[in-house]
Scaffold this motif. Structure first.
Motif, PDB file in Angstrom:
ATOM      1  N   ASP A 198       0.763  -1.383  -0.080  1.00  0.00           N
ATOM      2  CA  ASP A 198      -0.152   0.173   0.078  1.00  0.00           C
ATOM      3  C   ASP A 198       0.785   1.350   0.130  1.00  0.00           C
ATOM      4  O   ASP A 198       0.625   2.232  -0.687  1.00  0.00           O
ATOM      5  N   MET A 199       2.044   1.227   0.886  1.00  0.00           N
ATOM      6  CA  MET A 199       2.850   2.434   0.678  1.00  0.00           C
ATOM      7  C   MET A 199       3.465   2.674  -0.656  1.00  0.00           C
ATOM      8  O   MET A 199       3.722   3.848  -0.974  1.00  0.00           O
ATOM      9  N   LEU A 200       3.670   1.564  -1.218  1.00  0.00           N
ATOM     10  CA  LEU A 200       4.300   1.743  -2.633  1.00  0.00           C
ATOM     11  C   LEU A 200       3.250   2.246  -3.875  1.00  0.00           C
ATOM     12  O   LEU A 200       3.554   3.297  -4.440  1.00  0.00           O
ATOM     13  N   ASP A 201       1.823   1.884  -3.718  1.00  0.00           N
ATOM     14  CA  ASP A 201       1.085   2.514  -4.335  1.00  0.00           C
ATOM     15  C   ASP A 201       0.238   3.967  -3.984  1.00  0.00           C
ATOM     16  O   ASP A 201       0.257   4.631  -4.762  1.00  0.00           O
ATOM     17  N   VAL A 202      -0.177   3.778  -2.536  1.00  0.00           N
ATOM     18  CA  VAL A 202      -0.784   5.005  -2.086  1.00  0.00           C
ATOM     19  C   VAL A 202       0.238   6.043  -1.737  1.00  0.00           C
ATOM     20  O   VAL A 202      -0.109   7.331  -2.059  1.00  0.00           O
ATOM     21  N   GLY A 203       1.313   5.661  -1.618  1.00  0.00           N
ATOM     22  CA  GLY A 203       2.278   6.652  -1.203  1.00  0.00           C
ATOM     23  C   GLY A 203       3.035   7.300  -2.669  1.00  0.00           C
ATOM     24  O   GLY A 203       3.913   8.163  -2.436  1.00  0.00           O
ATOM     25  N   ALA A 204       2.613   6.796  -3.613  1.00  0.00           N
ATOM     26  CA  ALA A 204       2.945   7.337  -4.955  1.00  0.00           C
ATOM     27  C   ALA A 204       4.564   6.960  -5.250  1.00  0.00           C
ATOM     28  O   ALA A 204       5.376   7.561  -5.892  1.00  0.00           O
ATOM     29  N   VAL A 205       4.972   6.092  -4.437  1.00  0.00           N
ATOM     30  CA  VAL A 205       6.639   5.721  -4.419  1.00  0.00           C
ATOM     31  C   VAL A 205       6.946   5.403  -5.989  1.00  0.00           C
ATOM     32  O   VAL A 205       7.960   5.796  -6.496  1.00  0.00           O
ATOM     33  N   ARG A 206       5.974   4.414  -6.488  1.00  0.00           N
ATOM     34  CA  ARG A 206       6.114   4.065  -7.887  1.00  0.00           C
ATOM     35  C   ARG A 206       6.192   5.299  -8.842  1.00  0.00           C
ATOM     36  O   ARG A 206       6.899   5.240  -9.693  1.00  0.00           O
ATOM     37  N   THR A 207       5.473   6.262  -8.759  1.00  0.00           N
ATOM     38  CA  THR A 207       5.392   7.218  -9.544  1.00  0.00           C
ATOM     39  C   THR A 207       6.625   7.920  -9.262  1.00  0.00           C
ATOM     40  O   THR A 207       7.306   8.548 -10.243  1.00  0.00           O
ATOM     41  N   PHE A 208       7.074   8.376  -8.148  1.00  0.00           N
ATOM     42  CA  PHE A 208       8.192   9.033  -7.878  1.00  0.00           C
ATOM     43  C   PHE A 208       9.446   8.662  -8.647  1.00  0.00           C
ATOM     44  O   PHE A 208      10.457   8.980  -9.078  1.00  0.00           O
ATOM     45  N   LEU A 209       9.465   7.206  -8.373  1.00  0.00           N
ATOM     46  CA  LEU A 209      10.705   6.279  -9.111  1.00  0.00           C
ATOM     47  C   LEU A 209      10.712   6.343 -10.651  1.00  0.00           C
ATOM     48  O   LEU A 209      11.446   6.627 -11.167  1.00  0.00           O
ATOM     49  N   ALA A 210       9.416   6.488 -11.191  1.00  0.00           N
ATOM     50  CA  ALA A 210       9.088   6.690 -12.536  1.00  0.00           C
ATOM     51  C   ALA A 210       9.711   8.153 -13.062  1.00  0.00           C
ATOM     52  O   ALA A 210      10.609   8.346 -13.976  1.00  0.00           O
ATOM     53  N   HIS A 211       9.492   9.153 -12.129  1.00  0.00           N
ATOM     54  CA  HIS A 211      10.069  10.483 -12.604  1.00  0.00           C
ATOM     55  C   HIS A 211      11.543  10.475 -12.526  1.00  0.00           C
ATOM     56  O   HIS A 211      12.084  10.998 -13.512  1.00  0.00           O
ATOM     57  N   LEU A 212      12.193   9.827 -11.667  1.00  0.00           N
ATOM     58  CA  LEU A 212      13.704   9.825 -11.384  1.00  0.00           C
ATOM     59  C   LEU A 212      14.025   8.938 -12.434  1.00  0.00           C
ATOM     60  O   LEU A 212      15.141   9.438 -12.922  1.00  0.00           O
ATOM     61  N   SER A 213      13.768   7.977 -12.797  1.00  0.00           N
ATOM     62  CA  SER A 213      14.288   7.124 -13.887  1.00  0.00           C
ATOM     63  C   SER A 213      14.261   8.004 -15.239  1.00  0.00           C
ATOM     64  O   SER A 213      15.279   8.079 -15.827  1.00  0.00           O
ATOM     65  N   ARG A 214      13.175   8.850 -15.513  1.00  0.00           N
ATOM     66  CA  ARG A 214      13.141   9.703 -16.658  1.00  0.00           C
ATOM     67  C   ARG A 214      14.115  10.799 -16.709  1.00  0.00           C
ATOM     68  O   ARG A 214      14.722  11.041 -17.801  1.00  0.00           O
ATOM     69  N   ASP A 215      14.080  11.485 -15.383  1.00  0.00           N
ATOM     70  CA  ASP A 215      14.998  12.419 -15.258  1.00  0.00           C
ATOM     71  C   ASP A 215      16.560  11.922 -15.635  1.00  0.00           C
ATOM     72  O   ASP A 215      17.287  12.643 -16.208  1.00  0.00           O
ATOM     73  N   ALA A 216      16.801  10.746 -14.982  1.00  0.00           N
ATOM     74  CA  ALA A 216      18.306  10.449 -15.189  1.00  0.00           C
ATOM     75  C   ALA A 216      18.599   9.860 -16.700  1.00  0.00           C
ATOM     76  O   ALA A 216      19.683  10.391 -17.217  1.00  0.00           O
ATOM     77  N   PHE A 217      17.555   9.242 -17.341  1.00  0.00           N
ATOM     78  CA  PHE A 217      17.978   8.869 -18.634  1.00  0.00           C
ATOM     79  C   PHE A 217      17.906  10.030 -19.547  1.00  0.00           C
ATOM     80  O   PHE A 217      18.633   9.956 -20.664  1.00  0.00           O
ATOM     81  N   VAL A 218      16.937  10.874 -19.543  1.00  0.00           N
ATOM     82  CA  VAL A 218      16.836  12.054 -20.147  1.00  0.00           C
ATOM     83  C   VAL A 218      17.815  13.012 -20.208  1.00  0.00           C
ATOM     84  O   VAL A 218      18.651  13.828 -21.010  1.00  0.00           O
ATOM     85  N   CYS A 219      18.118  13.529 -18.805  1.00  0.00           N
ATOM     86  CA  CYS A 219      18.786  14.654 -18.455  1.00  0.00           C
ATOM     87  C   CYS A 219      20.212  14.156 -17.969  1.00  0.00           C
ATOM     88  O   CYS A 219      21.088  15.154 -17.676  1.00  0.00           O
ATOM     89  N   GLY A 220      20.517  13.132 -17.863  1.00  0.00           N
ATOM     90  CA  GLY A 220      21.751  12.795 -17.363  1.00  0.00           C
ATOM     91  C   GLY A 220      21.838  12.202 -15.900  1.00  0.00           C
ATOM     92  O   GLY A 220      22.615  11.177 -15.489  1.00  0.00           O
ATOM     93  N   ASN A 221      20.854  12.817 -15.079  1.00  0.00           N
ATOM     94  CA  ASN A 221      20.805  12.797 -13.626  1.00  0.00           C
ATOM     95  C   ASN A 221      19.533  12.900 -12.798  1.00  0.00           C
ATOM     96  O   ASN A 221      18.530  13.689 -13.355  1.00  0.00           O
ATOM     97  N   GLY A 222      19.129  12.002 -12.061  1.00  0.00           N
ATOM     98  CA  GLY A 222      17.629  11.957 -11.490  1.00  0.00           C
ATOM     99  C   GLY A 222      18.100  11.987  -9.935  1.00  0.00           C
ATOM    100  O   GLY A 222      18.913  11.295  -9.337  1.00  0.00           O
ATOM    101  N   TYR A 223      17.323  12.983  -9.231  1.00  0.00           N
ATOM    102  CA  TYR A 223      17.415  13.120  -7.734  1.00  0.00           C
ATOM    103  C   TYR A 223      16.098  13.007  -6.859  1.00  0.00           C
ATOM    104  O   TYR A 223      15.143  13.597  -7.431  1.00  0.00           O
ATOM    105  N   LEU A 224      16.211  12.118  -6.066  1.00  0.00           N
ATOM    106  CA  LEU A 224      14.927  11.800  -5.300  1.00  0.00           C
ATOM    107  C   LEU A 224      15.275  11.953  -3.814  1.00  0.00           C
ATOM    108  O   LEU A 224      16.008  11.431  -3.399  1.00  0.00           O
ATOM    109  N   SER A 225      14.680  13.022  -3.127  1.00  0.00           N
ATOM    110  CA  SER A 225      14.974  13.146  -1.902  1.00  0.00           C
ATOM    111  C   SER A 225      13.967  12.517  -0.874  1.00  0.00           C
ATOM    112  O   SER A 225      12.862  12.672  -1.287  1.00  0.00           O
ATOM    113  N   PHE A 226      14.647  12.131   0.230  1.00  0.00           N
ATOM    114  CA  PHE A 226      13.743  11.445   1.150  1.00  0.00           C
ATOM    115  C   PHE A 226      13.536  12.485   2.320  1.00  0.00           C
ATOM    116  O   PHE A 226      13.010  12.223   3.525  1.00  0.00           O
ATOM    117  N   GLY A 227      13.798  13.608   2.231  1.00  0.00           N
ATOM    118  CA  GLY A 227      13.529  14.767   3.371  1.00  0.00           C
ATOM    119  C   GLY A 227      14.803  14.673   4.479  1.00  0.00           C
ATOM    120  O   GLY A 227      15.423  13.767   4.498  1.00  0.00           O
TER     121      GLY A 227
END
Length: 351
Positions: free
Chosen positions: A175-204
């Motif tokens: 539920d944390m993976l789905d409701v917490g949108a972790v998968r969506t954050f990881l999708a953005h992170l992966s896209r930033d990495a492959f398109v821009c060269g670097n992806g950054y996801l802060s856990f606060g």
């Protein structure tokens, strides 16, 4: 032509580079992908130098004759001759002899070439400047965007949880993976990495634990690479950093879409050329000689555009064809495209 260049040089984001503008302080940079054989890399480098020299000679000759209507064909023939001559020289006499010939020829032509090798290819400031252009490539080409999205799907949606624990803990974790949108954050992170060269996801920062994406162009790593600084912050230590392509000796990655920037820019230039030809043909005061050139461009340029697009498709290949199709809601709503990105490439800049 002179008034056009004068306007171009004063236009924001537009930079006109001439061969004599290159120097040790501001050199012409040519990147070679290092995941090919050494022999191929050497041939590519030598061919690039030979083509650069040949193009300068062709341009100078045509400008002196005041006849540039066949410039495209002349350059194409020049590049083909350069490729063949380098291939023959390397095969018969070896690459060192071929390099020596290029050096001697450049001196005779009063266009001395001074080549140097170095890494990383781009530092943090240079990478940041290229990020909008990389996003434009992603936004512009459907096939490229689909390939990147498939990889982002693989790296985010394929996540699962294994290990000991009760069913209640397992359900809570999923539920944390789905409701917490972790998968969506990881999708953005992966896209930033492959398109821009670097992806950054802060856990606060403790006690906060909110997930947050950091814009690649604003992120700066400290010397040890374990802290990310961005404008207006004191630095983040709990950051997941993913790189696209590796840069030797650098903490920063390189965007996987780099090879497509030049092709998109070339296509943009051809579209502008086609638009200019159409304007000249519609204007009743266009001189006959200019109208003849415009008619030639009107017929030839569409085929050149199709050639560039087919080259992009060939460069993309079929690596991602067998991967899972991306789901409709892979990214956060309203962020299916990457922003900010330029709408058009200009010579040496973006618009």
């Amino acid at each position: 032509m002179s008034s056009y260049l004068a306007t171009a040089k004063t236009t924001t984001g537009f930079e006109v580079l001439t061969p004599d503008a290159s120097s040790s302080d501001d050199p012409f940079t040519y990147a070679i992908v290092a995941n090919s054989s050494v022999d191929l890399q050497v041939n590519v480098a030598l061919t690039a130098l030979a083509s650069l020299l040949s193009r300068g000679e062709v341009a100078e000759r045509l400008l002196e004759s005041q006849s540039v209507e066949n410039l495209g064909k002349e350059i194409e023939n020049s590049d083909q001759h350069a490729r063949q001559s380098i291939a023959d020289a390397v095969r018969i006499r070896g690459w060192r002899a071929a390099a020596t010939e290029i050096r001697d020829r450049s001196r005779v032509a009063n266009r001395p070439i001074v080549a140097a090798f170095g890494n990383p290819i781009f530092d943090s400031e240079q990478l940041a400047a290229r990020v909008p252009a990389m996003r434009r490539v992603y936004n512009e080409n459907d096939a490229i965007r689909l390939a990147i999205d498939k990889v982002a799907t693989l790296m985010s949606q394929g996540m699962t949880i294994v290990g000991p624990g009760t069913d209640q803990v397992m359900r809570m974790s999923l539920d944390m993976l789905d409701v917490g949108a972790v998968r969506t954050f990881l999708a953005h992170l992966s896209r930033d990495a492959f398109v821009c060269g670097n992806g950054y996801l802060s856990f606060g920062q403790p006690p906060e634990s909110a997930l947050r994406l950091i814009a690649p162009e604003g992120a700066r790593l400290n010397d040890s690479g374990n802290s990310v600084q961005e404008p207006g912050s004191t630095g983040w230590t709990r950051v997941l950093h993913i790189r696209g392509a590796e840069q030797v000796g650098s903490k920063y990655g390189l965007g996987m879409l780099e090879p497509f920037i030049a092709q998109i820019a070339q296509r943009d230039a051809l579209i502008r050329k086609l638009y200019a030809a159409d304007c000249l043909l519609r204007w009743d005061r266009t001189p006959p000689w200019a109208k003849a050139l415009a008619e030639t461009d009107k017929k030839a340029v569409p085929q050149l555009i199709r050639t560039v697009e087919s080259q992009m498709q060939a460069a993309l290949g079929s690596v991602t064809e067998g991967l899972t199709e991306p789901p409709q809601e892979l990214f956060f709503p309203g962020h299916e495209r990457m922003e900010p990105a330029p709408t058009f490439f200009l010579h040496g800049g973006v618009s």
